[in-house]
Design an enzyme around this catalytic site. Structure first.
Site, mmCIF file in Angstrom:
data_model
loop_
_atom_site.group_PDB
_atom_site.id
_atom_site.type_symbol
_atom_site.label_atom_id
_atom_site.label_comp_id
_atom_site.label_asym_id
_atom_site.label_seq_id
_atom_site.Cartn_x
_atom_site.Cartn_y
_atom_site.Cartn_z
ATOM 1 N N CYS A 169 0.837 -1.194 0.000
ATOM 2 C CA CYS A 169 0.000 0.000 0.000
ATOM 3 C C CYS A 169 0.875 1.249 0.000
ATOM 4 O O CYS A 169 2.108 1.156 0.097
ATOM 5 C CB CYS A 169 -0.929 0.014 1.214
ATOM 6 S SG CYS A 169 -0.076 0.285 2.783
ATOM 7 N N CYS B 63 3.119 1.478 2.938
ATOM 8 C CA CYS B 63 4.330 0.650 2.787
ATOM 9 C C CYS B 63 5.393 1.408 2.000
ATOM 10 O O CYS B 63 6.561 1.475 2.399
ATOM 11 C CB CYS B 63 4.003 -0.649 2.062
ATOM 12 S SG CYS B 63 2.906 -1.773 2.922
ATOM 13 N N ASP C 120 15.519 22.728 -34.432
ATOM 14 C CA ASP C 120 16.702 22.889 -35.269
ATOM 15 C C ASP C 120 16.391 22.384 -36.675
ATOM 16 O O ASP C 120 15.574 21.471 -36.846
ATOM 17 C CB ASP C 120 17.850 22.083 -34.638
ATOM 18 C CG ASP C 120 19.059 22.011 -35.528
ATOM 19 O OD1 ASP C 120 19.580 23.071 -35.889
ATOM 20 O OD2 ASP C 120 19.475 20.886 -35.881
ATOM 21 N N ASP D 23 19.452 17.916 -32.339
ATOM 22 C CA ASP D 23 20.171 16.647 -32.477
ATOM 23 C C ASP D 23 21.683 16.794 -32.347
ATOM 24 O O ASP D 23 22.408 15.804 -32.359
ATOM 25 C CB ASP D 23 19.850 16.004 -33.833
ATOM 26 C CG ASP D 23 20.545 16.736 -34.984
ATOM 27 O OD1 ASP D 23 20.654 17.986 -34.900
ATOM 28 O OD2 ASP D 23 20.981 16.068 -35.930
ATOM 29 N N ASP E 153 23.064 22.324 -30.285
ATOM 30 C CA ASP E 153 21.725 22.509 -29.731
ATOM 31 C C ASP E 153 21.703 22.351 -28.212
ATOM 32 O O ASP E 153 20.680 22.612 -27.578
ATOM 33 C CB ASP E 153 20.738 21.491 -30.331
ATOM 34 C CG ASP E 153 20.623 21.620 -31.841
ATOM 35 O OD1 ASP E 153 20.546 22.768 -32.318
ATOM 36 O OD2 ASP E 153 20.618 20.588 -32.524
#
Length: 629
Positions: free
Chosen positions: A13, A16, A425, A517, A521
């Protein structure tokens, strides 16, 4: 500092999970610990010079939980065994429950009232010892460390019901009867509480199995064996036997076992769709990179193993998804604080309920006061509250992985839905260097990626402003922007210019996503509210990014935003029902209708059924995410 995810057994639960997390965070050398209740895991960042997994295991063992640190322990096998044991307890508990209910309702004739009560007492005791024993063991351990969880509530409610009924069985006539007070036994409540709670947990376990399906699918991508080329002969060996530098042979229809590079003069077609989302098989030749889990469609070839075990791209994907599923959304941290005090608070409400009824009706109301307190203890389940956020996150992040969207953490998944401006980009992100005529080759070393225009249109239809950034000349940048359907663009920009644009938009009050990428960037990715990297980009971009898109399909960006909205909506639904359940049911269980002349309240037996239903309903509601597009 080391960061690892460990399986933790025994959590049932929110109480716990909160206790485990608190104990780990109090352990010397642990920088942070985040517990995922549905996955039964703990993601721990710790100082290896100060502590170790074994020491953390000992700390959790003291409060009744088992952390799996041994590599040779099969967690799936342990969980399968635990599930079978739980199922057996449920079956036995239902048998006892039916017998006790049949005797209590008079469907089975035992004899005198005393004989019937004594028979039910024995059956209830057997049920406690076999099916409910763990509740009492765990509650005692929690008490020793001044903490409480759902087991505490179950142990208290069933224990009180059983002891009160046992007292009535032997001394009911002499004590209550002599005062002219009608008395009853409540062994059926004791048995049914245990039965319904265990049944609810069994149903939860079955439902939770579905929330982890994405991880299992990823894990099943890797084969269990490999064809090792050893002194000219090809021998089949387990994956663990491979070392970097080994030569491995792969045949059509087989999965590549580890990452490496092709050798020799052979050519092969490899299906990398599970990694990149690209449906067309890729041609590979000598020197080309091959990835674990991808499938050979045509050609037999050999390759040199480079990355094995936990260092493969597939293993990194699995680890990223596991860590994301184990991380906490900001809303979950609030819920965790509530869960930590919820069980003690419920105990206080139950005690207050008992005292109020006893003060109202005196000695004659004692049975009613006890039953009302027991109903409060049973119905106030923190399980639904604790499962509301992590189950939705597990399904959402898993579904994202199936769509080749890798999300680094839960906070990122929660943030993506807020995006109203996107900076992208051009080169390598929006465009690719080589294209077929069907993809619309543009003049000049470039073309839009497939579906790029569709993706940009989807984003703008969602009310998101798109800005293209390019280091290219004005004429070239303008043409690409027009082809993509992007109205806002800037040409001849430097890395600092990209960062400046992100910050400029943020100052306008916008929630900005950056898509890139390359190394150039990384500055803009670092300052953006949401950072998105292409899976074929540089490691620097992917390290900075919160979201990685495997492959070239930019439609995954609007997919990620939609999935974020769906997941957060699901979390809000779950939390609403979890809280409203307790707000409505606790007063009804406490007997509030009696104060308004209505002689009705939720009994302990029905309280246990409703409590189990609340937890299961939250998990099943989260699984609805799988059905959404």
């Amino acid at each position: 500092m080391e960061k690892k995810t460990f399986a933790v057994l025994g959590m049932m639960c929110a109480g716990c999970a909160a206790n485990v997390e608190r104990r780990l965070n109090l352990t010397e050398g642990v920088a942070s610990a985040a517990v995922n209740l549905p996955a039964r895991t703990a993601m721990i960042e710790y100082d290896e010079a100060v502590t170790s997994p074994e020491k953390m295991k000992e700390a959790l063992a003291a409060i009744g939980y088992d952390m799996v640190v041994e590599e040779d322990r099969n967690v799936e096998a342990i969980e399968r065994h635990a599930y079978k044991r739980l199922r057996n307890k449920v079956i036995v508990s239902w048998l006892f429950a039916l017998l006790v209910m049949s005797i209590s309702m008079g469907w089975i004739y035992i004899g005198t009232r005393d004989m019937a009560n004594q028979t039910m007492m024995i059956l209830a005791l057997l049920n406690i010892l076999y099916s409910g024993r763990q509740f009492y063991v765990n509650a005692a351990r929690q008490l020793m460390h001044a903490s409480a969880n759902m087991d505490t509530l179950v142990a208290l409610s069933t224990g009180i019901s059983f002891l009160f009924s046992t007292f009535n069985t032997f001394w009911g006539d002499s004590y209550w009867g002599s005062q002219g007070i009608e008395w009853h036994t409540y062994f059926d409540a004791s048995v049914m509480i245990i039965t319904f709670v265990l049944t609810g947990r069994l149903m939860e376990e079955r439902a939770k199995h579905g929330t982890a399906s994405a991880i299992r699918s990823l894990m099943e991508l890797a084969p269990k064996t490999a064809h090792l080329v050893d002194t000219g002969e090809v021998v089949e060996v387990p994956l663990s036997a491979l070392q970097p530098g080994d030569t491995v042979e792969v045949r059509p229809g087989e999965k590549i076992p580890v990452d490496g590079r092709m050798v020799g003069n052979n050519t092969a077609l490899i299906d990398e769709s599970m990694m990149t989302g690209e449906s067309v098989a890729v041609e590979k030749n000598a020197g080309d990179k091959v990835l674990a889990g991808t499938i050979v469609r045509e050609g037999t070839f050999r390759f040199k193993a480079e990355e094995i075990g936990q260092k493969t791209v597939l293993a990194n994907m699995i680890r990223m998804v596991q860590e994301a599923q184990g991380s906490k959304a900001p809303v979950q941290r609030v819920v965790d604080k509530i869960a930590l005090v919820f069980v003690p608070a419920v105990g206080g409400i139950a005690l207050l309920t008992f005292l109020v009824w006893y003060l109202i009706g005196g000695h004659e109301y004692l049975p009613h006061a006890i039953l009302s307190a027991v109903s409060v203890l049973v119905i106030a389940c923190p399980c639904a509250m604790g499962l509301a956020t992590p189950t939705a996150l597990m399904v959402g992040i898993g579904k994202a992985a199936e769509k080749n969207i890798l999300i680094k953490d839960a906070a990122a998944l929660e943030d993506i839905r807020k995006v109203d401006a996107l900076v992208i980009d051009k080169t390598g992100t929006l465009t690719q260097p080589i294209a077929s005529p069907q993809q619309g080759r543009l003049e000049g070393s470039e073309s839009l990626k497939p579906h790029a225009q569709e993706a940009m249109q989807q984003l703008q239809d969602m009310g998101i402003e798109v800005y293209m950034m390019s280091g290219d000349k004005e004429e070239r940048a303008k043409k690409i922007a027009q082809e993509a359907g992007i109205q806002h663009y800037r040409s001849q920009v430097m890395p600092q210019d990209k960062e400046d644009l992100v910050q400029e938009l943020q100052q306008q009050g916008k929630h900005v996503a950056m898509v890139g990428d390359g190394i150039n960037d990384s500055q803009a990715l670092a300052v953006a509210d949401v950072s998105i990297a292409m899976g074929k980009g540089t490691d620097v971009a992917m390290d900075v990014a919160q979201v990685t898109l495997m492959g070239n399909d930019l439609r995954r960006i609007p997919d990620a935003i939609s999935l974020s909205k769906q997941t957060v909506n699901m979390i809000h639904q779950n939390l609403f029902w979890a809280f409203i359940y307790n707000i409505i049911c606790i007063p009804l269980a406490a007997g509030l209708p009696y104060l308004f002349g209505l002689h009705w309240q939720i009994t302990p037996m029905w309280a246990s059924a409703l409590m189990a239903f609340s937890s299961v309903s939250v998990v099943l509601n989260s699984l609805r995410l799988k059905l959404k597009n």
